[in-house]
Design a protein around this motif. Structure first.
Motif, PDB file in Angstrom:
ATOM      1  N   THR A 198       0.835  -1.193   0.000  1.00 13.06           N
ATOM      2  CA  THR A 198       0.000   0.000   0.000  1.00 13.06           C
ATOM      3  C   THR A 198       0.873   1.246   0.000  1.00 13.06           C
ATOM      4  O   THR A 198       2.015   1.218   0.473  1.00 13.06           O
ATOM      5  N   ASN A 199       0.337   2.331  -0.525  1.00 16.58           N
ATOM      6  CA  ASN A 199       1.077   3.593  -0.482  1.00 16.58           C
ATOM      7  C   ASN A 199       1.239   4.089   0.944  1.00 16.58           C
ATOM      8  O   ASN A 199       2.238   4.741   1.277  1.00 16.58           O
ATOM      9  N   GLU A 200       0.273   3.777   1.798  1.00 14.73           N
ATOM     10  CA  GLU A 200       0.392   4.150   3.206  1.00 14.73           C
ATOM     11  C   GLU A 200       1.579   3.447   3.855  1.00 14.73           C
ATOM     12  O   GLU A 200       2.313   4.053   4.650  1.00 14.73           O
ATOM     13  N   GLY A 201       1.778   2.188   3.514  1.00 10.87           N
ATOM     14  CA  GLY A 201       2.937   1.464   4.026  1.00 10.87           C
ATOM     15  C   GLY A 201       4.243   2.054   3.521  1.00 10.87           C
ATOM     16  O   GLY A 201       5.239   2.135   4.254  1.00 10.87           O
ATOM     17  N   LYS A 202       4.251   2.500   2.266  1.00 15.04           N
ATOM     18  CA  LYS A 202       5.443   3.124   1.700  1.00 15.04           C
ATOM     19  C   LYS A 202       5.748   4.445   2.391  1.00 15.04           C
ATOM     20  O   LYS A 202       6.917   4.797   2.602  1.00 15.04           O
ATOM     21  N   VAL A 203       4.707   5.183   2.750  1.00 19.14           N
ATOM     22  CA  VAL A 203       4.899   6.440   3.481  1.00 19.14           C
ATOM     23  C   VAL A 203       5.545   6.172   4.837  1.00 19.14           C
ATOM     24  O   VAL A 203       6.481   6.868   5.243  1.00 19.14           O
ATOM     25  N   VAL A 204       5.063   5.159   5.559  1.00 21.75           N
ATOM     26  CA  VAL A 204       5.631   4.838   6.867  1.00 21.75           C
ATOM     27  C   VAL A 204       7.091   4.418   6.728  1.00 21.75           C
ATOM     28  O   VAL A 204       7.944   4.792   7.553  1.00 21.75           O
ATOM     29  N   LYS A 205       7.403   3.656   5.708  1.00 14.40           N
ATOM     30  CA  LYS A 205       8.789   3.205   5.499  1.00 14.40           C
ATOM     31  C   LYS A 205       9.718   4.412   5.347  1.00 14.40           C
ATOM     32  O   LYS A 205      10.820   4.437   5.910  1.00 14.40           O
ATOM     33  N   LEU A 206       9.280   5.421   4.598  1.00  9.88           N
ATOM     34  CA  LEU A 206      10.082   6.636   4.447  1.00  9.88           C
ATOM     35  C   LEU A 206      10.083   7.462   5.723  1.00  9.88           C
ATOM     36  O   LEU A 206      11.117   8.004   6.132  1.00  9.88           O
ATOM     37  N   ALA A 207       8.921   7.577   6.363  1.00 12.93           N
ATOM     38  CA  ALA A 207       8.815   8.375   7.588  1.00 12.93           C
ATOM     39  C   ALA A 207       9.723   7.824   8.681  1.00 12.93           C
ATOM     40  O   ALA A 207      10.273   8.586   9.490  1.00 12.93           O
ATOM     41  N   ASP A 208       9.876   6.510   8.744  1.00 13.34           N
ATOM     42  CA  ASP A 208      10.761   5.876   9.721  1.00 13.34           C
ATOM     43  C   ASP A 208      12.183   6.398   9.555  1.00 13.34           C
ATOM     44  O   ASP A 208      12.853   6.773  10.529  1.00 13.34           O
ATOM     45  N   LYS A 209      12.639   6.460   8.317  1.00  6.83           N
ATOM     46  CA  LYS A 209      14.005   6.935   8.049  1.00  6.83           C
ATOM     47  C   LYS A 209      14.136   8.435   8.312  1.00  6.83           C
ATOM     48  O   LYS A 209      15.124   8.894   8.902  1.00  6.83           O
ATOM     49  N   ILE A 210      13.150   9.205   7.863  1.00  2.00           N
ATOM     50  CA  ILE A 210      13.176  10.650   8.108  1.00  2.00           C
ATOM     51  C   ILE A 210      13.240  10.929   9.601  1.00  2.00           C
ATOM     52  O   ILE A 210      14.005  11.787  10.064  1.00  2.00           O
ATOM     53  N   ALA A 211      12.459  10.187  10.367  1.00  2.00           N
ATOM     54  CA  ALA A 211      12.422  10.392  11.822  1.00  2.00           C
ATOM     55  C   ALA A 211      13.758  10.057  12.463  1.00  2.00           C
ATOM     56  O   ALA A 211      14.333  10.883  13.196  1.00  2.00           O
TER      57      ALA A 211
END
Length: 334
Positions: A170-183
């Motif tokens: 899901t695109n939502e899962g892809k957002v979390v994957k990136l947000a994890d790294k940004i955080a």
């Protein structure tokens, strides 16, 4: 009135074609009656927040093992920062915020005590391997409440695929994957500066020129880049000049903070604690709590020992180590 159905209709009207609709979920491992108030993704979010595994994250290491100070990140505060960043991105591009939040809040439920140090220690000593993302899925599928949380396919997929080379469906899962790294890139810089390991001047100047000097400025730059790319190309990615600067900064953190820095000086002690606990429970499985020992025949001894240790907080692992291996003073009876 069925409020859930009303909200599902609202999602169809306001969310982007890139979003995952609650009404289109692939469902749960076990069928159950739907809630009349909350969507399936909202229920998943609530189940995660109310879980014991979620509460234990407040006493699990992010990067700094047993730091002296109240302002260093823990695994729980990291999780909350990931959720905030992921929701900001999802709202801007009209993805499903509830799904995004559920994945973000659950992504690290399976993390070991002592952060990635504990993860690598278990992975090295067990013959079956150990990865925290797989353990997070195991927590929500089997361990929490003794039977799992019975989450939706989409949340489970996002939790499993937030780490490594796996790609969320899901695109939502892809957002979390990136947000994890940004955080973690940004809050680990913040913590490293607080600890005196880095100064702002130490950071790669070309990266700072692109991303910004301040903590919030860098996060904002990264988030805007993800949003703008998604709105323009319909793809969840952090690319271009900002992406290159982000991944270079991440590499710098691995070279200067995550490996062989002052922040990691207690690592070998932490690794030793978990490895000795593992070997002890393998030889004496009966000393584990009943709810774990009873499942040895179902899942195998090594898997259950990993389940037990991975669920520990930093301080509980140290407590158990002291109880098992450190001589206690003999108490006189008068």
């Amino acid at each position: 009135m069925n409020l859930r159905e009303e909200y599902e209709k609202l999602e169809e009207k306001i969310l982007s074609p890139l979003a995952t609709l609650s009404s289109k979920s692939k469902g749960r491992l076990k069928k159950e009656e739907k809630c009349s108030i909350r969507t399936d993704f909202q229920r998943d979010r609530d189940r995660i927040i109310h879980s014991k595994a979620f509460r234990r994250l407040k006493h699990k290491t992010q990067v700094f093992i047993a730091p002296e100070g109240d302002h260093y990140r823990t695994r729980l505060t990291h999780t909350l920062e990931v959720a905030q960043i992921a929701r900001t991105i999802s709202r801007a591009i009209r993805l499903n915020e509830d799904l995004t939040e559920a994945i973000a809040l659950g992504h690290d439920l399976g993390h070991t005590p002592f952060g990635h140090t504990g993860e690598s220690a278990l992975n090295e000593i067990t013959s079956i391997g150990f990865k925290h993302n797989e353990q997070s899925l195991r927590v929500v599928d089997y361990l929490e409440k003794g039977e799992g949380l019975n989450l939706t396919f989409e949340v489970r997929d996002g939790i499993l695929c937030h780490s490594g080379d796996l790609i969320p469906k899901t695109n939502e899962g892809k957002v979390v994957k990136l947000a994890d790294k940004i955080a973690y890139i940004n809050h680990d810089i913040d913590d490293a500066i607080r600890a005196g390991i880095l100064t702002l001047d130490d950071l790669p100047k070309e990266c700072i020129k692109v991303l910004g000097k301040g903590h919030s400025e860098r996060i904002n730059t990264m988030i805007r880049a993800v949003i703008e790319h998604a709105l323009k190309y319909g793809e969840i990615a952090l690319v271009g000049e900002v992406g290159e600067a982000t991944w270079e900064l991440r590499k710098y953190m691995f070279d200067n903070v995550y490996i062989d820095s002052e922040a990691k000086k207690e690592e070998e002690k932490a690794r030793s604690v978990l490895k000795q606990l593992f070997l002890y429970y393998i030889k004496h499985p009966e000393v584990m709590p009943k709810e774990f020992y009873e499942k040895v025949q179902v899942y195998g001894l090594e898997r259950i020992v990993c389940d037990y240790i991975a669920g520990m907080t930093d301080r509980y692992a140290i407590h158990e180590f002291n109880k098992l291996f450190i001589p206690m003073p003999w108490k006189l009876k008068f």
